[in-house]
Design a protein around this motif. Structure first.
Motif, PDB file in Angstrom:
ATOM      1  N   ASN B 106       0.816  -1.217   0.000  1.00 21.86           N
ATOM      2  CA  ASN B 106       0.000   0.000   0.000  1.00 21.86           C
ATOM      3  C   ASN B 106       0.853   1.272   0.000  1.00 21.86           C
ATOM      4  O   ASN B 106       0.580   2.217  -0.729  1.00 21.86           O
ATOM      5  CB  ASN B 106      -0.919  -0.011   1.223  1.00 21.86           C
ATOM      6  CG  ASN B 106      -2.030   0.993   1.096  1.00 21.86           C
ATOM      7  OD1 ASN B 106      -2.176   1.630   0.046  1.00 21.86           O
ATOM      8  ND2 ASN B 106      -2.808   1.165   2.130  1.00 21.86           N
ATOM      9  N   LEU B 174      -8.675  -2.246  -4.429  1.00 21.58           N
ATOM     10  CA  LEU B 174      -8.122  -2.048  -3.091  1.00 21.58           C
ATOM     11  C   LEU B 174      -9.125  -1.295  -2.214  1.00 21.58           C
ATOM     12  O   LEU B 174      -9.318  -1.619  -1.043  1.00 21.58           O
ATOM     13  CB  LEU B 174      -6.818  -1.252  -3.191  1.00 21.58           C
ATOM     14  CG  LEU B 174      -5.966  -1.137  -1.943  1.00 21.58           C
ATOM     15  CD1 LEU B 174      -5.321  -2.475  -1.642  1.00 21.58           C
ATOM     16  CD2 LEU B 174      -4.881  -0.093  -2.126  1.00 21.58           C
ATOM     17  N   ASP B 180     -11.059  -7.935  -3.300  1.00 20.40           N
ATOM     18  CA  ASP B 180      -9.620  -7.874  -3.100  1.00 20.40           C
ATOM     19  C   ASP B 180      -8.925  -7.798  -4.443  1.00 20.40           C
ATOM     20  O   ASP B 180      -9.408  -8.332  -5.428  1.00 20.40           O
ATOM     21  CB  ASP B 180      -9.142  -9.112  -2.330  1.00 20.40           C
ATOM     22  CG  ASP B 180      -9.571  -9.054  -0.875  1.00 20.40           C
ATOM     23  OD1 ASP B 180      -9.479  -7.975  -0.291  1.00 20.40           O
ATOM     24  OD2 ASP B 180     -10.017 -10.082  -0.346  1.00 20.40           O
ATOM     25  N   TYR B 203      -6.490  -7.302   0.936  1.00 22.48           N
ATOM     26  CA  TYR B 203      -6.228  -5.865   0.959  1.00 22.48           C
ATOM     27  C   TYR B 203      -4.942  -5.605   0.183  1.00 22.48           C
ATOM     28  O   TYR B 203      -4.949  -5.732  -1.019  1.00 22.48           O
ATOM     29  CB  TYR B 203      -6.206  -5.309   2.385  1.00 22.48           C
ATOM     30  CG  TYR B 203      -6.170  -3.792   2.385  1.00 22.48           C
ATOM     31  CD1 TYR B 203      -7.183  -3.071   1.766  1.00 22.48           C
ATOM     32  CD2 TYR B 203      -5.118  -3.097   2.958  1.00 22.48           C
ATOM     33  CE1 TYR B 203      -7.136  -1.695   1.720  1.00 22.48           C
ATOM     34  CE2 TYR B 203      -5.064  -1.721   2.914  1.00 22.48           C
ATOM     35  CZ  TYR B 203      -6.069  -1.033   2.286  1.00 22.48           C
ATOM     36  OH  TYR B 203      -6.020   0.327   2.235  1.00 22.48           O
ATOM     37  N   ASP B 204      -3.820  -5.273   0.814  1.00 24.76           N
ATOM     38  CA  ASP B 204      -2.629  -4.997   0.009  1.00 24.76           C
ATOM     39  C   ASP B 204      -1.546  -6.050   0.190  1.00 24.76           C
ATOM     40  O   ASP B 204      -0.429  -5.875  -0.253  1.00 24.76           O
ATOM     41  CB  ASP B 204      -2.084  -3.609   0.339  1.00 24.76           C
ATOM     42  CG  ASP B 204      -1.510  -3.545   1.730  1.00 24.76           C
ATOM     43  OD1 ASP B 204      -2.025  -4.274   2.603  1.00 24.76           O
ATOM     44  OD2 ASP B 204      -0.564  -2.785   1.963  1.00 24.76           O
TER      45      ASP B 204
END
Lengths: 361, 359
Positions: B106, B174, B180, B203-204
């Motif tokens: 991220n 994201l 996802d 997520y990241d």
């Protein structure tokens, strides 16, 4: 009190003036603001706000048609010379603050997107010089600019919307009407800032030849901009996911980042530069309104009032801070709401009532 | 007259303002075209940038490496050893090492998103191995490796098995609630660079991956299948290669007691490209029989992949987002609890339209 026919414009041109007065830098970033509370139902708010603006146009035409002049004439007619001018002064101040808000918005965009180190005055002085040149040409020149600011952007807008629509996620909009009435109301309120601008009509009304015929063009103009804003918000809503939109300051400008043509990779440079035309003509209209107002109130030549306003604007744009800018935007929105959607309808009521009284007496 | 002269003088004076504008003269800057980040020890990042050096007669790409904590810090360090200023307006490719991706990317994507000069169509990819090693490959020294990789990925997304990904889709996924992201996974194999599959994120953070063979069904489930070949090995060893002519995927969401149930309709119109029966003897192609078998195979593979996602608690197909579209009482926390046990049915409908010019 109609203006000299030499200075008047044809009724159909009102369409372009309305478009010009409504579309400014707001369209580049309003998507995020309206979606703050109402989420992806906010486009409904834009449509409803458009209805409110239509109502305002109707009221303005009724009021000005009765007085046969601009808002200052209405005020003087009702409240006498001193009080009338005093009240008009607030509206003039509004026009000026709105133009400052547009100017600062544009300068900020240029600084963030193109030239991060450039000082504000380098942008504001040439812009205001150009604007001064337009305004000194009279109202007809400003209408000409309005026409140009309508034609040029449309070509680019088609490009700007086609690319994201190719990969749009229309399912983002579902479920429709998932927000409460109050949240939708909030999006109406925040749409009003971007849809604002029609109030310039209160000043240029005497410059329209055959105002009755122009009424339908004014309504059409508002309809066009409302649809444009709705399409623009839907394009952004389908392109970004909701949380992504909330982190993007200028959603419409960020859309340009996916446009890649074989001969041009950075579309935003073209787009922001083109915005110079829109901003100049919008500033021209707003400065024309405020300087003409000051001319009528203080009985000075328009040349001088315009010059004073320009100098004040340059000084203000140089010393302004981020917090003050936010305050200014908020103030303009509030003033717009209270003056034009609270005070003006009341004024129409009072005017109709008093005038009927006079005739009876 | 004097007045007019004063105006002209003033305008000429204004021209000095032009010197305030920063200039980017093309042969006085180094255009970064590709970057790669690897994890190097605790909290330390190894950054690699690739920029072309264009000279008369010979051009090559220069690869530089530096260590640092953030991507812009790495760039600052790198400019200590470059002749010209490094600028990122022409960036086309960013690679992340797998070990780094496991910790989350991220922070690195944020700077790409924040910079107005970086386009949204740049390619992101995860490297199974060391990005530095991959970008330094001798074979691509003369050729521009960033553009090579970008075009390789683009080509495979357009015509091959890879679903479309770029910075915009990554950011969209994201930030999307109930979805996802996924990015292509590439690897240095001997002296070549190959696409080996798809990296699936939570997520990241990199969580799991799907192989090249599964990508066909993955792309189909994402409703992005346009054209592509896929081989099916059926029950008794018959091999069938089908080319997709037209594919269409629909998700039906049923809400039962606030819980979602999915039925995925996979509709495919295909063309027979290759047919090798196990008996090694030429026989006519039995359309109906093989359609059934291919459908069965597709359904099984799709369910297997969806179960893999469920086990890893990742949702690249966006089941959560679809639930949210159809259910007003959507609650993210509750959905996370539902997800591992959510009911999914896949109904494939394969129509073999053409068998070529023989039967």
């Amino acid at each position: 009190m109609q203006a000299n026919i030499r200075h008047q414009v044809s009724p159909y041109l009102v369409f372009f003036i309305i478009y010009n007065s409504q579309v400014g830098v707001g369209i580049l970033g309003f998507q995020r603001i309206i979606a703050a509370k109402a989420g992806y139902d906010a486009w409904i708010g834009v449509l409803l706000a458009g209805c409110l603006v239509q109502a305002f146009i109707w009221i303005a035409y009724k009021l000005l048609g009765k007085a046969d002049g601009d808002i200052i004439d209405v005020h003087i007619n009702l409240f006498g010379n001193f009080l009338g001018k005093f009240l008009s002064f607030f509206i003039i101040i509004y026009y000026w603050l709105a133009s400052i808000s547009v100017l600062l918005g544009f300068i900020e965009i240029v600084q963030v997107w193109m030239f991060p180190t450039i000082p504000s005055w380098i942008l504001s002085i040439p812009l205001l010089l150009l604007m001064y040149y337009c305004v000194s040409g009279g109202f007809r020149t400003i209408v000409g600019m309005s026409f140009l600011s309508f034609v040029f952007p449309q070509i680019l807008l088609i490009y700007l919307y086609i690319f994201p629509l190719k990969i749009a996620h229309f399912a983002n909009l579902l479920p429709i009407m998932n927000h409460s009435f109050m949240e939708i109301m909030d999006s109406i309120k925040s749409s009003m800032y971007t849809l604002a601008g029609t109030e310039a009509l209160l000043m240029y009304y005497p410059f329209i030849r055959d105002p009755k015929a122009s009424k339908k063009f004014a309504h059409l103009g508002v309809l066009f901009t409302t649809l444009l804003y709705t399409v623009s918000s839907i394009v952004s809503f389908t392109f970004y996911s909701e949380n992504q939109l909330k982190t993007t300051i200028w959603p419409e400008l960020s859309l340009t980042k996916i446009i890649k043509l074989s001969f041009l990779e950075r579309f935003e440079y073209l787009y922001i530069s083109m915005y110079l035309i829109i901003v100049t003509s919008l500033l021209g209209l707003l400065f024309w309104c405020s300087s003409r107002g000051l001319k009528k109130i203080f009985c000075r030549k328009q040349k001088y009032t315009l010059l004073i306003l320009c100098i004040l604007s340059v000084v203000l744009s140089q010393f302004i801070t981020e917090t003050f800018k936010e305050m200014l935007d908020k103030m303009v929105t509030q003033m717009n709401l209270y003056i034009f959607y609270g005070y003006i309808p009341l004024l129409l009521l009072v005017f109709t009532f008093l005038k009927r009284g006079n005739q009876n007496g | 007259m004097v007045n007019r002269l004063a105006v002209w003088l003033f305008l000429i004076l204004l021209l000095t303002g032009c010197s305030f504008l920063p200039t980017n003269i093309v042969n006085e800057i180094n255009l970064i075209q590709g970057v790669g980040y690897d994890l190097a020890g605790k909290n330390n990042i190894k950054g690699t940038v690739v920029f072309p050096i264009i000279k008369k007669g010979s051009s090559y790409s220069e690869v530089k490496t530096a260590f640092g904590q953030s991507s812009k810090e790495i760039r600052t360090k790198l400019s200590n050893e470059t002749r010209f200023r490094l600028v990122s307006g022409q960036l086309r490719l960013t690679l992340y090492g797998k070990t780094l991706a496991k910790q989350g990317i991220n922070d690195f994507v944020d700077t790409l998103n924040r910079d107005p000069s970086i386009g949204s169509l740049i390619q992101l990819a995860i490297v199974d191995g060391d990005t530095n090693e991959l970008l330094k490959m001798k074979k691509y020294k003369e050729e521009n490796i960033s553009i090579y990789l970008q075009e390789m990925l683009d080509q495979n997304m357009e015509y091959g098995r890879l679903p479309r990904t770029d910075l915009q889709t990554f950011l969209l996924q994201l930030f999307q609630i109930g979805q996802d992201p996924y990015l292509p996974l590439i690897k240095k194999v001997d002296h070549n660079i190959q696409i080996t599959g798809m990296a699936i994120f939570n997520y990241d953070q990199y969580v799991t991956s799907i192989s090249l063979e599964e990508l066909f069904i993955f792309k189909a489930l994402l409703d992005q299948n346009r054209n592509g070949l896929n081989r099916f090995i059926l029950k008794n060893g018959d091999k069938v290669v089908l080319e997709t002519l037209n594919s269409n995927t629909k998700y039906k969401v049923k809400i039962v007691n606030g819980r979602p149930e999915y039925i995925i309709h996979l509709k495919m119109k295909t063309k027979l490209q290759e047919f090798a029966p196990s008996k090694k003897k030429r026989q006519a192609f039995d359309k109906k029989k093989y359609q059934k078998q291919v459908e069965h195979k597709l359904e099984k593979n799709a369910l297997k992949m969806i179960n893999q996602f469920k086990n890893h608690q990742v949702d690249p197909l966006g089941f959560g987002a679809k639930y949210k579209e159809h259910y007003r009482g959507f609650n993210e926390k509750q959905w996370k609890k539902f997800y591992p046990n959510v009911k999914v049915r896949v109904i494939a409908n394969v129509d073999i339209r053409q068998t070529g010019i023989v039967d």
